[in-house]
Motif scaffolding. Sequence first.
Motif, PDB file in Angstrom:
ATOM      1  N   ARG A   1       0.998  -1.218   0.167  1.00 25.79           N
ATOM      2  CA  ARG A   1       0.287  -0.030   0.311  1.00 25.79           C
ATOM      3  C   ARG A   1       0.763   1.362  -0.135  1.00 25.79           C
ATOM      4  O   ARG A   1       0.716   2.593  -1.343  1.00 25.79           O
TER       5      ARG A   1
ATOM      6  N   ASP B   1       0.507   4.535  -2.455  1.00 27.40           N
ATOM      7  CA  ASP B   1       0.775   5.702  -2.380  1.00 27.40           C
ATOM      8  C   ASP B   1       1.596   7.107  -2.253  1.00 27.40           C
ATOM      9  O   ASP B   1       1.005   7.588  -2.636  1.00 27.40           O
TER      10      ASP B   1
ATOM     11  N   LEU C   1      -3.613  -3.305  -6.903  1.00 24.27           N
ATOM     12  CA  LEU C   1      -2.672  -2.351  -6.860  1.00 24.27           C
ATOM     13  C   LEU C   1      -1.506  -1.908  -8.199  1.00 24.27           C
ATOM     14  O   LEU C   1      -0.956  -3.092  -7.907  1.00 24.27           O
TER      15      LEU C   1
END
Length: 390
Positions: A148, A152, A177
């Motif tokens: 993550r 990000d 992702l």
Amino acid sequence: MSTYFDALETRSRDAREAAQLEAVNTQLAKYGIDRLETLAGLAGLPVLRKSDLVAMQAAQPPFGGLPVSNIAHVFQSPGPIYEPGGISHDWWRMGRFLNAAGIGPGDIVQNCFGYHLTPAGMIFESGARAVGAMVLPAGTGQTELQARAAMDVGATAYAGTPDYLKLILEKADAMGLSLKITRAAVGGGALFPSLRQYYVDRGIQCLQCYATADLGNVAYESPAMEGMILDEHVIVEIVTPGTGDPVAEGEVGEIVVTSLNPDYPLIRFATGDLSAVLPGESPCGRTNTRIKGWMGRADQTTKIKGMFVRPEQVAQLVAKHDEIARARVVATREGEMDMMTVRIETEAGDPAAFEGSVAEVLKLKGKVELVPPGALPRDGLVIEDQRSYD
């Protein structure tokens, strides 16, 4: 970003050797050791092993009385061994490797080396700063959070062990992702060809370095991927395991490193790893010596008939007889019994002449087999265990 980290990478052999000789004599002066006339004189100095550091540090904590300076951190490695660390520019010299890996300003490096007690995380972080990259100090574990965070913050490069990036990529796939990592700088484990190809297939260039907690960067790959180029601030010797005697160029032996880091002057530090020098220079234009990379462990200590036989003992056997060029202990089994054969390179013709020395030095009786000079493989092994443990 320039092709090379600095002009040192492309200097002539003569210029490099002259600079290294001056630097190593500066290091030796800190120990009160006389100046060397040539770099070859290093072979006459004793080898420093990790076991020596453990004993020295136990007697004089934390750094064994060595002449360290400008220290900002203390790290711990198994042993335990305590390593100093500094915060001056690229103290462990990892920037040279990251530059060769194509990492520089504008990159965000997801640093997945450990920050807890061991120096690996700081080693790579200092290298990232040296090339102007931003660092995500991710450390180890928590793969879902790592995936993550990579998305990000837009991580473009990875630093860590060779296999952990694959776990992050697979976790990102499972989470849907899309990551932007296109370069990986790895160390601390084997980079198998199939794993490198996996990264290539995903559009990631993956290069590896050879570094230790004590020494920092020792050697690194460039995009040419033809061996590992020695760092400009270390002197590397390849020696017969268990000794400090350099092998012929191209032969496999133990990596012994003299660090030119003025803050932590390690002289002839034995890494316990095997490698060999490659001939010629890298096609990338860097002119320093190349090694083949990690080729196994030099500590070949083996238990035979309940007794440990060590490389140092084999070296003692060779030194005991002028007529012995090399020796190799071979462990086998006959039925349920351990057997030891000592193969000796010599022009002598009577095995019995060496049997007493074998029993005295190795503390075991075994068969002595004489072979002509040059007959033993130049693969770095002085103790070969042929027993099956299946």
